[in-house]
Design a protein around this motif. Structure first.
Motif, PDB file in Angstrom:
ATOM      1  N   LYS A 274      -5.029  69.526  -2.571  1.00 55.18           N
ATOM      2  CA  LYS A 274      -5.413  68.383  -2.546  1.00 55.18           C
ATOM      3  C   LYS A 274      -5.517  68.005  -1.030  1.00 55.18           C
ATOM      4  CE  LYS A 274      -5.496  66.881  -7.988  1.00 55.18           C
ATOM      5  NZ  LYS A 274      -5.854  68.901  -8.327  1.00 55.18           N
ATOM      6  N   CYS A 275      -5.409  68.542  -0.555  1.00 50.75           N
ATOM      7  CA  CYS A 275      -5.129  68.490   1.121  1.00 50.75           C
ATOM      8  C   CYS A 275      -5.603  69.264   1.676  1.00 50.75           C
ATOM      9  CB  CYS A 275      -3.290  68.360   1.672  1.00 50.75           C
ATOM     10  SG  CYS A 275      -2.620  69.040   1.530  1.00 50.75           S
ATOM     11  N   PRO A 276      -6.644  68.890   2.952  1.00 52.89           N
ATOM     12  CA  PRO A 276      -7.441  70.457   4.136  1.00 52.89           C
ATOM     13  C   PRO A 276      -5.930  71.932   4.126  1.00 52.89           C
ATOM     14  CG  PRO A 276      -6.790  68.419   5.064  1.00 52.89           C
ATOM     15  CD  PRO A 276      -6.508  68.465   3.853  1.00 52.89           C
ATOM     16  N   VAL A 277      -6.154  73.179   3.977  1.00 49.65           N
ATOM     17  CA  VAL A 277      -5.258  74.107   4.761  1.00 49.65           C
ATOM     18  C   VAL A 277      -6.434  74.722   5.525  1.00 49.65           C
ATOM     19  CG1 VAL A 277      -5.211  75.371   2.988  1.00 49.65           C
ATOM     20  CG2 VAL A 277      -4.421  73.669   2.181  1.00 49.65           C
ATOM     21  N   LYS A 278      -5.430  74.906   6.123  1.00 45.91           N
ATOM     22  CA  LYS A 278      -5.697  76.497   7.268  1.00 45.91           C
ATOM     23  C   LYS A 278      -4.856  77.346   7.887  1.00 45.91           C
ATOM     24  CE  LYS A 278      -8.282  76.041  11.705  1.00 45.91           C
ATOM     25  NZ  LYS A 278      -9.399  77.433  11.907  1.00 45.91           N
ATOM     26  N   LEU A 279      -5.888  78.284   7.637  1.00 42.10           N
ATOM     27  CA  LEU A 279      -4.905  79.489   7.444  1.00 42.10           C
ATOM     28  C   LEU A 279      -4.915  79.554  10.062  1.00 42.10           C
ATOM     29  CD1 LEU A 279      -5.166  79.693   4.872  1.00 42.10           C
ATOM     30  CD2 LEU A 279      -5.418  82.194   4.992  1.00 42.10           C
ATOM     31  N   GLU A 280      -4.081  80.451  10.232  1.00 46.37           N
ATOM     32  CA  GLU A 280      -3.890  80.728  11.157  1.00 46.37           C
ATOM     33  C   GLU A 280      -3.797  82.004  11.452  1.00 46.37           C
ATOM     34  OE1 GLU A 280      -1.662  77.977  13.126  1.00 46.37           O
ATOM     35  OE2 GLU A 280      -3.298  76.243  13.243  1.00 46.37           O
ATOM     36  N   LEU A 281      -4.216  83.186  11.406  1.00 51.12           N
ATOM     37  CA  LEU A 281      -3.578  84.396  11.405  1.00 51.12           C
ATOM     38  C   LEU A 281      -3.563  84.817  12.526  1.00 51.12           C
ATOM     39  CD1 LEU A 281      -4.858  85.137   7.463  1.00 51.12           C
ATOM     40  CD2 LEU A 281      -2.580  84.358   8.835  1.00 51.12           C
ATOM     41  N   GLN A 282      -2.976  85.971  12.955  1.00 49.69           N
ATOM     42  CA  GLN A 282      -2.691  87.096  13.971  1.00 49.69           C
ATOM     43  C   GLN A 282      -3.585  88.061  13.538  1.00 49.69           C
ATOM     44  OE1 GLN A 282      -2.818  86.294  17.518  1.00 49.69           O
ATOM     45  NE2 GLN A 282      -3.323  84.134  16.287  1.00 49.69           N
ATOM     46  N   ILE A 283      -3.452  89.007  13.800  1.00 52.50           N
ATOM     47  CA  ILE A 283      -4.338  90.107  13.506  1.00 52.50           C
ATOM     48  C   ILE A 283      -3.108  91.574  14.181  1.00 52.50           C
ATOM     49  CG2 ILE A 283      -5.649  92.163  13.051  1.00 52.50           C
ATOM     50  CD1 ILE A 283      -7.629  89.580  12.151  1.00 52.50           C
ATOM     51  N   VAL A 284      -2.833  92.009  13.346  1.00 52.48           N
ATOM     52  CA  VAL A 284      -2.378  93.931  14.364  1.00 52.48           C
ATOM     53  C   VAL A 284      -3.211  95.032  13.776  1.00 52.48           C
ATOM     54  CG1 VAL A 284      -0.514  92.597  15.694  1.00 52.48           C
ATOM     55  CG2 VAL A 284      -0.443  93.653  13.196  1.00 52.48           C
ATOM     56  N   SER A 285      -3.052  95.728  14.803  1.00 50.93           N
ATOM     57  CA  SER A 285      -3.626  97.236  14.128  1.00 50.93           C
ATOM     58  C   SER A 285      -2.634  98.071  13.884  1.00 50.93           C
ATOM     59  CB  SER A 285      -3.984  97.948  15.868  1.00 50.93           C
ATOM     60  OG  SER A 285      -2.619  98.459  16.031  1.00 50.93           O
ATOM     61  N   ASP A 286      -1.406  97.892  13.631  1.00 51.03           N
ATOM     62  CA  ASP A 286      -0.128  98.992  13.716  1.00 51.03           C
ATOM     63  C   ASP A 286       0.646  98.016  13.111  1.00 51.03           C
ATOM     64  OD1 ASP A 286       0.786 100.822  12.188  1.00 51.03           O
ATOM     65  OD2 ASP A 286       1.128 101.691  14.082  1.00 51.03           O
ATOM     66  N   LYS A 287       1.770  98.284  11.971  1.00 48.73           N
ATOM     67  CA  LYS A 287       2.741  97.825  11.708  1.00 48.73           C
ATOM     68  C   LYS A 287       3.517  97.852  13.494  1.00 48.73           C
ATOM     69  CE  LYS A 287       5.225  96.836   7.432  1.00 48.73           C
ATOM     70  NZ  LYS A 287       5.175  97.089   5.903  1.00 48.73           N
ATOM     71  N   LYS A 288       4.269  99.276  13.765  1.00 51.92           N
ATOM     72  CA  LYS A 288       4.768  98.929  14.516  1.00 51.92           C
ATOM     73  C   LYS A 288       4.481  98.112  15.334  1.00 51.92           C
ATOM     74  CE  LYS A 288       5.585 104.261  13.394  1.00 51.92           C
ATOM     75  NZ  LYS A 288       5.371 105.466  13.153  1.00 51.92           N
ATOM     76  N   ASP A 289       3.828  97.211  15.644  1.00 52.19           N
ATOM     77  CA  ASP A 289       3.700  96.265  16.777  1.00 52.19           C
ATOM     78  C   ASP A 289       4.951  94.876  17.342  1.00 52.19           C
ATOM     79  OD1 ASP A 289       1.732  97.986  17.873  1.00 52.19           O
ATOM     80  OD2 ASP A 289      -0.186  97.361  17.357  1.00 52.19           O
ATOM     81  N   VAL A 290       4.650  94.848  15.191  1.00 46.89           N
ATOM     82  CA  VAL A 290       5.184  93.739  15.118  1.00 46.89           C
ATOM     83  C   VAL A 290       7.336  94.208  15.196  1.00 46.89           C
ATOM     84  CG1 VAL A 290       4.134  92.626  14.056  1.00 46.89           C
ATOM     85  CG2 VAL A 290       5.223  93.650  12.994  1.00 46.89           C
ATOM     86  N   ILE A 291       7.366  95.215  15.296  1.00 45.99           N
ATOM     87  CA  ILE A 291       9.385  96.058  15.417  1.00 45.99           C
ATOM     88  C   ILE A 291       9.993  95.279  16.806  1.00 45.99           C
ATOM     89  CG2 ILE A 291      10.334  97.145  15.010  1.00 45.99           C
ATOM     90  CD1 ILE A 291       8.519  99.098  13.800  1.00 45.99           C
ATOM     91  N   TYR A 292      11.092  94.407  16.453  1.00 50.48           N
ATOM     92  CA  TYR A 292      11.211  94.133  18.266  1.00 50.48           C
ATOM     93  C   TYR A 292      12.498  95.025  17.988  1.00 50.48           C
ATOM     94  CZ  TYR A 292      14.503  89.933  20.400  1.00 50.48           C
ATOM     95  OH  TYR A 292      14.715  90.424  21.343  1.00 50.48           O
ATOM     96  N   LYS A 293      13.389  95.323  17.121  1.00 50.82           N
ATOM     97  CA  LYS A 293      14.295  96.631  17.660  1.00 50.82           C
ATOM     98  C   LYS A 293      14.518  97.428  15.854  1.00 50.82           C
ATOM     99  CE  LYS A 293      18.699  93.980  17.081  1.00 50.82           C
ATOM    100  NZ  LYS A 293      19.669  93.169  17.961  1.00 50.82           N
ATOM    101  N   TYR A 294      15.416  98.185  16.153  1.00 48.24           N
ATOM    102  CA  TYR A 294      16.035  99.459  15.562  1.00 48.24           C
ATOM    103  C   TYR A 294      17.431  99.111  15.108  1.00 48.24           C
ATOM    104  CZ  TYR A 294      11.155 101.185  14.998  1.00 48.24           C
ATOM    105  OH  TYR A 294      10.003 101.692  15.720  1.00 48.24           O
TER     106      TYR A 294
END
Length: 177
Positions: free
Chosen positions: A156-176
């Protein structure tokens, strides 16, 4: 587990709590005394990941920062004002956030590569996150509209999606680790 009846008391040999309850049920009027002691462990473990031998576990930036670093190096996953002094609707807001997270991860099945971030400003809910591009653009736009419409109707309120799209899951890896 064995039970011996002596002087109106049940003496139990074994460690099963279920069996003790059964023994109390079968022999009414009997009394059982248990003493359990364990050493206190002063160890903080939540939100910390174990280091693997070959350092092959990938961590995102959110996962790499420990919980004690919230508000220093990383941000909260829910932004709202219900936890302030005399904040309104605190339990409802928490349950709404849980519902939103489950709905988003279920609708965008195996596409979210980050946490679902929920920001509430006045009467508007903004949902942010990083999504992997496994679907065609047309289907992505459909899912965005679908989620916005259904969540707006249910909450019962406005909802806005703010999504960022990456091509591969490895793009968001920060460290191992």
């Amino acid at each position: 587990m064995s039970a011996v009846l002596r002087e109106g008391r049940v003496i139990l040999f074994g460690r099963s709590c279920f069996s003790q309850n059964v023994a109390n049920f079968l022999m009414p009027g009997s009394s059982v005394r248990n003493l359990s002691t364990t050493a206190a462990v002063q160890k903080v473990q939540s939100g910390r990941y174990k280091v693997t031998r070959d350092r092959s576990r990938p961590l995102t930036y959110e996962m790499a920062n420990q919980p004690c670093q919230i508000a220093h190096r990383k941000s909260w996953n829910s932004w709202n004002t219900t936890t302030l002094y005399e904040g309104l609707r605190e339990p409802e807001t928490v349950m709404d956030d849980v519902f939103i997270r489950k709905f988003m991860t279920g609708t965008w099945h195996n596409l979210f590569v980050s946490e679902v971030i929920i920001k509430r400003q006045h009467n508007m809910i903004r949902i942010a996150g990083i999504v992997q591009q496994k679907l065609a653009a047309r289907k992505m736009y459909f899912l965005i509209g679908y989620c916005e419409e259904l969540l707006s109707y249910w909450l019962k309120c406005p909802v806005k999606l703010e999504l960022q799209i990456v091509s591969d899951k490895k793009d968001v890896i920060y460290k191992y680790i």
